[in-house]
Design an enzyme around this catalytic site. Structure first.
Site, PDB file in Angstrom:
ATOM      1  N   LYS A 141       2.011 -10.557  -4.500  1.00 22.11           N
ATOM      2  CA  LYS A 141       2.983  -9.642  -3.893  1.00 22.11           C
ATOM      3  C   LYS A 141       4.350 -10.313  -3.743  1.00 22.11           C
ATOM      4  O   LYS A 141       5.388  -9.699  -4.000  1.00 22.11           O
ATOM      5  CB  LYS A 141       2.465  -9.168  -2.534  1.00 22.11           C
ATOM      6  N   ASP A 157      -3.758 -12.909  -3.505  1.00 21.71           N
ATOM      7  CA  ASP A 157      -3.241 -11.542  -3.445  1.00 21.71           C
ATOM      8  C   ASP A 157      -1.837 -11.523  -2.858  1.00 21.71           C
ATOM      9  O   ASP A 157      -0.944 -10.840  -3.377  1.00 21.71           O
ATOM     10  CB  ASP A 157      -4.183 -10.677  -2.610  1.00 21.71           C
ATOM     11  N   ALA A 171       0.862  -1.189   0.000  1.00 21.52           N
ATOM     12  CA  ALA A 171       0.000   0.000   0.000  1.00 21.52           C
ATOM     13  C   ALA A 171       0.901   1.242   0.000  1.00 21.52           C
ATOM     14  O   ALA A 171       1.688   1.423  -0.932  1.00 21.52           O
ATOM     15  CB  ALA A 171      -0.973  -0.020   1.166  1.00 21.52           C
TER      16      ALA A 171
END
Length: 817
Positions: A681, A677, A610
């Site tokens: 990453k 997800d 993020a």
């Protein structure tokens, strides 16, 4: 003595003429004055077009009527301000008849000689000066009319006459005497030969007329009254942030005028400079504005450059061949050929190899220049000593000008890196020996964005970054809110983030002027369905903005696949979408190769942590020579939040629901729960380390039990999810009794990439990471045995949007790497 010259817009109507007379009357109280006036705005073009029409045998009645009506309507509006109407109207009628006679002659002969065109094109100045003479006389100012055909003696081409300075000075001697008239009035634009026939000084020559008169009169000041606030740092039509310069030197003004600054005629400065006469360029519509003062003693500029200029409609001609090397007189032959063809050379450059000579001419002269060179070097071409004579059109010359450039390090570097920033290719470069100007020949279509960005680099003015935002759901919507919130602060720092397009999966809206940040939703809702990516590409190719940024806030694979085409179209790409970096390795390489080839940036900091600086930190470690041995951590803020709730006794299904309500999860929470997800990453991090890995090679353990059916529509999945609550809660409680907690951990090790649930002791640093936090450790040769740790909040649209915004702002901070 003061010479005041007023341009076409300054004498363009009754109100403007009143202002001229007011200014002259005010100046007359202080000193003797010579007033030089242009034709009413648009009249000179009208006359030239009428001559061309007559030569083609077309009717000129409309042009004659417009010429007469323009001046007569101004006279009637002024009324008593011109004194007796009849004498003035008779004088204007005589000019009308003179024009009619000239056009009739042109029409009969189907030919308009240079001498006739020079005479005809100066009638506008004579008409405007008749009106001014009547107005000044009505005010009791007693103007003395000076006929430039008797005072400004010229020779040579009737359309580009050469003034004879000594003869002009002699003719002005009676007027120069202190006992001469206090107010003189002279039409600009033309002079006369020894026989009193009209000789034009060329388009824009009224400034030149005034400068010649000022020099001949030993004036104390030459004022050029126009419709702008002086000489600007750049063309304000191309660079809205351009500003008027308080002062410039004679040399700077000459360079700026030569390379396209339209406020002054290029030849105007020379007569004033020779006599040391200051020139003031000012706005007749804002007479209180100080304008720009041009002097020999202008203070050095605060910035490295004084201003930028932009000369359009240029072609680059190149002659090349091995036979040119070391041959004396080659350059002389090139430019003698241009002189014989009456072609003016704008810029010259030659490679140190001496095998080629390049020079710029006006676009309309390019074909004639090539023909002249082909004729001059015919023998060398046949002998193979000259390989090519070619031209490249649709170019422009962008120049930086300033006395402060001399002996100042880095000025050229800023110029050329600024052009590279906006993807602008350079066809040729030239610098004068005075070090007062540097010029780059670029595509004319690139001019506006190149000029705006280079101006920003030197003067720190507002830089516009155009954003095209795809995806306005949780992250994209929050980004739009943050843009609106930060806009005033960013503007104060010299940055405008202008949202020129937004789109969702069905429709999009594009507005080059910028969408209102408080009304974009309504505009988008009202927009028709469209192919958004094609629209973004075409928008960029057509307008060629300086800093266009495609911002991907979707989770769409189709959008991710379009990145290479968007980069090739000239867009930088900032993405929160992991699908591109976690897609096929071939696509991963294609994105980077395309970005490098087109000098575009591809930024994706939010793909892993993020707003946490994960990607940037890892890249810096690798760039500085560190070798990363192991990466491990909690890479999902949503799973960190969910597992933290389960430790408090909240059932898994309810924890997932809460995370969805807070918009912490991916659009489909199964991407989080099944580990997809996190696997993406981990894959992204592995590829940053240089590993050739596909997503299928990541060992993946789902948070959900292996026998749980997670397929089907999202609603059906969520309805079945409570089936796992009891078993999952028992596992959490059992581990609690053993002094452990569940964490979803991803790792990159020499053995490979893996993600999955892991029971960690309470004393393990990962045990404390919950509630939406992310934590990542880098064990490397330098960070060993204690790893470098990055920890912080990593869940939710707000932090992700802030990370996207940070990436966008990185594009503003400096040149491309």
């Amino acid at each position: 003595m003061r010479v005041m010259k007023f341009g076409g817009t300054s004498v363009g109507g009754a109100a403007q003429l009143r202002r001229v007379v007011d200014l002259v009357e005010q100046a007359r109280r202080e000193t003797r004055v010579m007033l030089v006036a242009s034709a009413v705005s648009g009249i000179t073009n009208l006359l030239v077009d009428a001559a061309r029409a007559a030569q083609e045998g077309e009717s000129v009645e409309e042009a004659l009527a417009r010429f007469a009506h323009t001046h007569l309507s101004i006279t009637r509006e002024l009324g008593a301000e011109v004194g007796a109407q009849v004498p003035l109207e008779l004088g204007l009628a005589a000019i009308d008849m003179e024009l009619r006679g000239l056009l009739q002659g042109v029409g009969l002969l189907r030919e308009c000689s240079p001498a006739v065109l020079a005479h005809l094109s100066g009638l506008g100045e004579r008409a405007s000066c008749l009106i001014l003479e009547a107005m000044l006389a009505a005010r009791g100012l007693s103007p003395y009319a000076v006929d430039p055909r008797q005072a400004l003696i010229c020779s040579g081409d009737p359309l580009q006459a050469t003034p004879r300075a000594d003869e002009i000075r002699a003719r002005f001697a009676p007027l120069r005497d202190a006992s001469g008239p206090g107010l003189m009035l002279m039409p600009g634009f033309f002079g006369g030969n020894e026989r009193g026939r009209t000789m034009s000084l060329g388009r824009g020559g009224s400034d030149y007329s005034a400068a010649l008169a000022a020099a001949a009169l030993d004036a104390e000041l030459l004022e050029i009254w126009t419709d702008v606030d002086g000489i600007f740092s750049a063309d304000p039509r191309l660079v809205p942030e351009a500003f008027p310069l308080p002062e410039v030197s004679f040399e700077e003004a000459m360079e700026l005028a030569y390379f396209g600054a339209k406020v002054l005629h290029p030849k105007t400065i020379s007569p004033a400079r020779e006599r040391g006469i200051p020139v003031r360029v000012c706005n007749s519509f804002r007479p209180d504005h100080p304008g720009t003062r041009v002097t020999a003693t202008a203070a050095p500029p605060r910035h490295p450059v004084r201003g930028l200029s932009f000369l359009k409609d240029v072609a680059l001609v190149n002659i090349a061949g091995a036979g040119l090397k070391g041959v004396p007189g080659t350059a002389a032959r090139v430019f003698e050929a241009m002189a014989r063809s009456s072609i003016s050379v704008v810029l010259i450059t030659q490679g140190s190899s001496e095998c080629s000579i390049s020079f710029c001419v006006q676009q309309g002269d390019a074909s004639a220049a090539v023909r002249a060179l082909e004729a001059e070097f015919e023998v060398e071409r046949e002998a193979g000593k000259v390989d090519t004579i070619e031209r490249q059109g649709e170019l422009a010359v962008l120049s930086i000008v300033g006395d402060g450039m001399r002996h100042r390090v880095g000025v050229a570097g800023t110029f050329f890196s600024g052009l590279a920033d906006v993807g602008c290719s350079i066809a040729a470069i030239a610098q004068g020996s005075s070090e007062r100007s540097i010029s780059a020949v670029i595509a004319e279509a690139d001019g506006p964005r190149a000029m705006a960005h280079v101006h920003h680099r030197y003067f720190g003015t507002t830089e516009v970054v155009e954003l095209l935002v795809a995806g306005v759901g949780s992250v994209g919507g929050e980004l739009m809110r943050q843009l609106a919130q930060q806009a005033p602060k960013l503007r104060a720092q010299g940055v405008e983030l202008r949202v020129c397009a937004v789109a969702n999966s069905r429709r999009g809206v594009i507005d080059p002027a910028g969408l209102p940040l408080d009304g974009w939703k309504q505009r988008l809702d009202a927009a028709p369905d469209c192919a958004l990516l094609a629209g973004f590409r075409e928008q960029t190719r057509a307008r060629r903005p300086g800093r266009p940024v495609f911002v991907d806030c979707t989770s769409s694979e189709d959008v991710a696949l379009a990145y290479p085409s968007l980069l090739a179209a000239g867009l930088h790409v900032v993405t929160a979408n992991k699908k591109a970096n976690a897609g096929k390795m071939a696509h991963w390489r294609d994105i980077r190769a395309t970005a490098s080839r087109h000098q575009r940036r591809f930024l994706y900091e939010t793909n892993v942590g993020a707003a946490l600086p994960v990607i940037d930190t890892l890249k810096n470690m690798l760039r500085t020579g560190d070798r990363v041995l192991r990466i491990e951590g909690i890479l999902s803020g949503s799973l960190s939040f969910i597992l933290g709730l389960t430790e408090q006794g909240v059932p898994l299904s309810q924890a997932v629901g809460t995370a969805m309500e807070k918009r912490f999860t991916e659009p489909d929470p199964r991407d989080d729960l099944q580990g997809t997800d996190v696997a993406r990453k981990v894959l992204i991090l592995a590829r940053e380390l240089g590993r050739d890995v596909e997503l299928e090679q990541v060992a993946l353990e789902s948070l959900l039990p292996a026998d749980f059916d997670a397929s089907g529509p999202l609603d059906a999945f969520l309805a079945r999810l409570p089936e796992v609550d009891a078993a999952f809660q028992r596992r959490v409680e059992r581990l609690r009794d053993e002094g452990q907690v569940l964490r979803y951990v991803g790792s990159v090790t020499p053995e490979g990439c893996a993600v999955g649930l892991k029971a960690v002791p309470l004393e393990n640093p990962l045990a404390a990471v919950k509630g939406g936090e992310n934590a990542l450790s880098f064990l490397s040769e330098r960070y060993s045995p204690t790893p470098l740790v990055i920890r912080g909040y990593g869940a939710g649209a707000a932090v992700t949007a802030s990370g996207v915004l940070a990436d966008v702002l990185r594009l503003v901070e400096g040149p491309l790497p």
